[in-house]
Write a protein that holds these residues in place. Structure first.
Motif, PDB file in Angstrom:
ATOM      1  N   LEU A 176      -3.294   4.162  16.897  1.00 44.48           N
ATOM      2  CA  LEU A 176      -4.024   4.637  15.729  1.00 44.48           C
ATOM      3  C   LEU A 176      -5.489   4.880  16.088  1.00 44.48           C
ATOM      4  CD1 LEU A 176      -1.629   2.757  14.623  1.00 44.48           C
ATOM      5  CD2 LEU A 176      -2.933   2.791  12.500  1.00 44.48           C
ATOM      6  N   THR A 206     -12.436  -2.253   0.580  1.00 42.51           N
ATOM      7  CA  THR A 206     -12.510  -1.372   1.735  1.00 42.51           C
ATOM      8  C   THR A 206     -11.131  -0.822   2.070  1.00 42.51           C
ATOM      9  OG1 THR A 206     -14.276  -2.776   2.629  1.00 42.51           O
ATOM     10  CG2 THR A 206     -13.314  -1.171   4.125  1.00 42.51           C
ATOM     11  N   VAL A 260       0.849  -1.180   0.000  1.00 47.20           N
ATOM     12  CA  VAL A 260       0.000   0.000   0.000  1.00 47.20           C
ATOM     13  C   VAL A 260       0.892   1.238   0.000  1.00 47.20           C
ATOM     14  CG1 VAL A 260      -1.775   1.277   1.262  1.00 47.20           C
ATOM     15  CG2 VAL A 260      -1.827  -1.220   1.220  1.00 47.20           C
ATOM     16  N   ASP A 276     -11.393  -8.788   6.267  1.00 46.14           N
ATOM     17  CA  ASP A 276     -10.157  -8.739   5.495  1.00 46.14           C
ATOM     18  C   ASP A 276      -8.980  -8.438   6.416  1.00 46.14           C
ATOM     19  OD1 ASP A 276     -11.770  -6.919   2.767  1.00 46.14           O
ATOM     20  OD2 ASP A 276     -11.902  -9.009   3.417  1.00 46.14           O
ATOM     21  N   THR A 277      -7.807  -8.732   5.941  1.00 43.59           N
ATOM     22  CA  THR A 277      -6.593  -8.347   6.650  1.00 43.59           C
ATOM     23  C   THR A 277      -6.162  -6.982   6.136  1.00 43.59           C
ATOM     24  OG1 THR A 277      -5.922 -10.647   6.908  1.00 43.59           O
ATOM     25  CG2 THR A 277      -4.199  -8.967   7.129  1.00 43.59           C
ATOM     26  N   GLN A 278      -5.898  -6.074   7.047  1.00 44.29           N
ATOM     27  CA  GLN A 278      -5.519  -4.719   6.637  1.00 44.29           C
ATOM     28  C   GLN A 278      -4.011  -4.607   6.442  1.00 44.29           C
ATOM     29  OE1 GLN A 278      -7.226  -1.438   8.816  1.00 44.29           O
ATOM     30  NE2 GLN A 278      -9.079  -2.605   9.289  1.00 44.29           N
ATOM     31  N   TYR A 279      -3.644  -3.956   5.343  1.00 44.63           N
ATOM     32  CA  TYR A 279      -2.245  -3.660   5.049  1.00 44.63           C
ATOM     33  C   TYR A 279      -2.104  -2.144   5.007  1.00 44.63           C
ATOM     34  CZ  TYR A 279      -1.615  -8.572   4.242  1.00 44.63           C
ATOM     35  OH  TYR A 279      -1.549  -9.937   4.426  1.00 44.63           O
ATOM     36  N   PHE A 280      -1.050  -1.652   5.629  1.00 44.42           N
ATOM     37  CA  PHE A 280      -0.935  -0.231   5.903  1.00 44.42           C
ATOM     38  C   PHE A 280       0.026   0.498   4.972  1.00 44.42           C
ATOM     39  CE2 PHE A 280      -3.411   0.437   9.721  1.00 44.42           C
ATOM     40  CZ  PHE A 280      -3.676  -0.865  10.093  1.00 44.42           C
ATOM     41  N   GLY A 281      -0.340   1.745   4.691  1.00 40.97           N
ATOM     42  CA  GLY A 281       0.564   2.614   3.982  1.00 40.97           C
ATOM     43  C   GLY A 281       1.610   3.188   4.927  1.00 40.97           C
ATOM     44  N   PRO A 282       2.581   3.911   4.383  1.00 45.43           N
ATOM     45  CA  PRO A 282       3.667   4.451   5.201  1.00 45.43           C
ATOM     46  C   PRO A 282       3.304   5.702   5.978  1.00 45.43           C
ATOM     47  CG  PRO A 282       3.997   5.018   2.915  1.00 45.43           C
ATOM     48  CD  PRO A 282       2.796   4.146   2.957  1.00 45.43           C
ATOM     49  N   GLY A 328      -7.879  -3.300   2.827  1.00 49.15           N
ATOM     50  CA  GLY A 328      -8.227  -4.649   3.255  1.00 49.15           C
ATOM     51  C   GLY A 328      -8.097  -5.641   2.122  1.00 49.15           C
ATOM     52  N   TYR A 366      -6.721   6.458   9.168  1.00 45.76           N
ATOM     53  CA  TYR A 366      -6.418   6.585  10.585  1.00 45.76           C
ATOM     54  C   TYR A 366      -5.630   7.873  10.823  1.00 45.76           C
ATOM     55  CZ  TYR A 366      -7.304   1.503  10.977  1.00 45.76           C
ATOM     56  OH  TYR A 366      -7.862   0.236  10.956  1.00 45.76           O
ATOM     57  N   PHE A 422      -9.222   2.187   4.801  1.00 43.52           N
ATOM     58  CA  PHE A 422      -9.440   2.843   6.086  1.00 43.52           C
ATOM     59  C   PHE A 422      -8.474   4.019   6.229  1.00 43.52           C
ATOM     60  CE2 PHE A 422     -12.005  -0.601   7.857  1.00 43.52           C
ATOM     61  CZ  PHE A 422     -11.619  -1.669   7.065  1.00 43.52           C
ATOM     62  N   ASN A 476     -15.513   2.744   1.387  1.00 47.75           N
ATOM     63  CA  ASN A 476     -15.951   1.620   0.569  1.00 47.75           C
ATOM     64  C   ASN A 476     -16.047   2.051  -0.883  1.00 47.75           C
ATOM     65  OD1 ASN A 476     -16.635  -0.494   2.655  1.00 47.75           O
ATOM     66  ND2 ASN A 476     -17.855   1.204   3.388  1.00 47.75           N
ATOM     67  N   GLU A 524      -8.304 -12.667   2.866  1.00 48.55           N
ATOM     68  CA  GLU A 524      -7.358 -13.746   3.130  1.00 48.55           C
ATOM     69  C   GLU A 524      -8.000 -14.812   3.995  1.00 48.55           C
ATOM     70  OE1 GLU A 524      -3.869 -11.967   4.838  1.00 48.55           O
ATOM     71  OE2 GLU A 524      -3.224 -11.102   2.942  1.00 48.55           O
TER      72      GLU A 524
END
Lengths: 111, 118
Positions: free
Chosen positions: B44, B32, B4, B105-111, B97, B36, B34, B51, B100
């Protein structure tokens, strides 16, 4: 109310010692829990999902519904494990979901 | 996989101006996403759930007219901070999200994006 509690802000251990980062949750539904790690100046990275029952970088976590806990454990800490660790609870409803994060525990592994 | 990105990584703006932050899932589609906010040495705080193709869902206390969210495609969500003020200065993080298994879903984060409003 839904809540994730990580009671320790800071945990310091010596290299080679066992580590346990505590996480307790409060949720009336069926919980899905995650551990994320944030190394210095890096983004949050997924470490573990409870449904996967996997071991990543030597870390494991078991969901204990009776104690409403999802503690993160590693038998022998390494210096590179020093980071911020966040426990997250996924709550769902009406076809959507979101995470609630704990306040995080900073792990320092001393040489 | 599950990368991401966020752009920009850092932005400084004058009070009263608007700032747009982009969040992209590079190698997967995210129904989806998100947004933060993270204050120094704190956890966070979820601001809103975005969505694809529908209106965002905002958390209690988050002004939807101030923090405009658009999720135009399965790989892009944008957050626009309108009429920014110094109190909006913060670290904004997005996640996407990915399915998996499991109910969620499993969330993957940006930097993250560091916003400073002067």
């Amino acid at each position: 109310a839904q809540r994730v509690t990580q009671p320790e802000k800071l945990l310091s251990v010596f290299k080679g010692a066992p580590v346990e980062l505590k996480c307790n949750y409060s949720y009336s539904g069926s919980p899905e829990l995650f551990w994320y790690v944030q190394y210095s100046r890096q983004r949050l990275q997924l470490l573990l999902r409870h449904i996967s029952r996997e071991s990543i970088k030597g870390f494991t976590a078991d969901l204990n519904k009776g104690e409403t806990s999802f503690h993160l454990k590693k038998p022998f800490a390494q210096e590179e494990d020093s980071a911020m660790y966040y426990c997250a609870l996924s709550i769902s409803g009406s076809g959507t979901y979101k995470y609630i994060f704990g306040t995080g525990t900073r792990l320092k592994v001393l040489a | 996989g599950a990368v991401v990105s966020q752009h920009p990584s850092r932005v400084i703006c004058k009070s009263g101006t608007s700032v747009k932050i982009e969040c992209r899932s590079l190698d997967f589609q995210a129904t989806t996403m998100f947004w933060y906010r993270q204050f120094p040495k704190q956890s966070l705080m979820l601001m809103a759930t975005s969505n694809e193709g529908s209106k965002a869902t905002y958390e209690q206390g988050v002004e939807k007219d101030k923090f405009l969210i658009n999720h135009a495609s399965l790989t892009l969500s944008t957050l626009t901070v309108t009429s920014a003020h110094p109190e909006d200065s913060s670290f904004y993080i997005c996640s996407a999200g990915r399915k998996e298994g499991g109910r969620s879903d499993t969330q993957y984060f940006g930097p993250g994006t560091r916003l400073t409003v002067l």
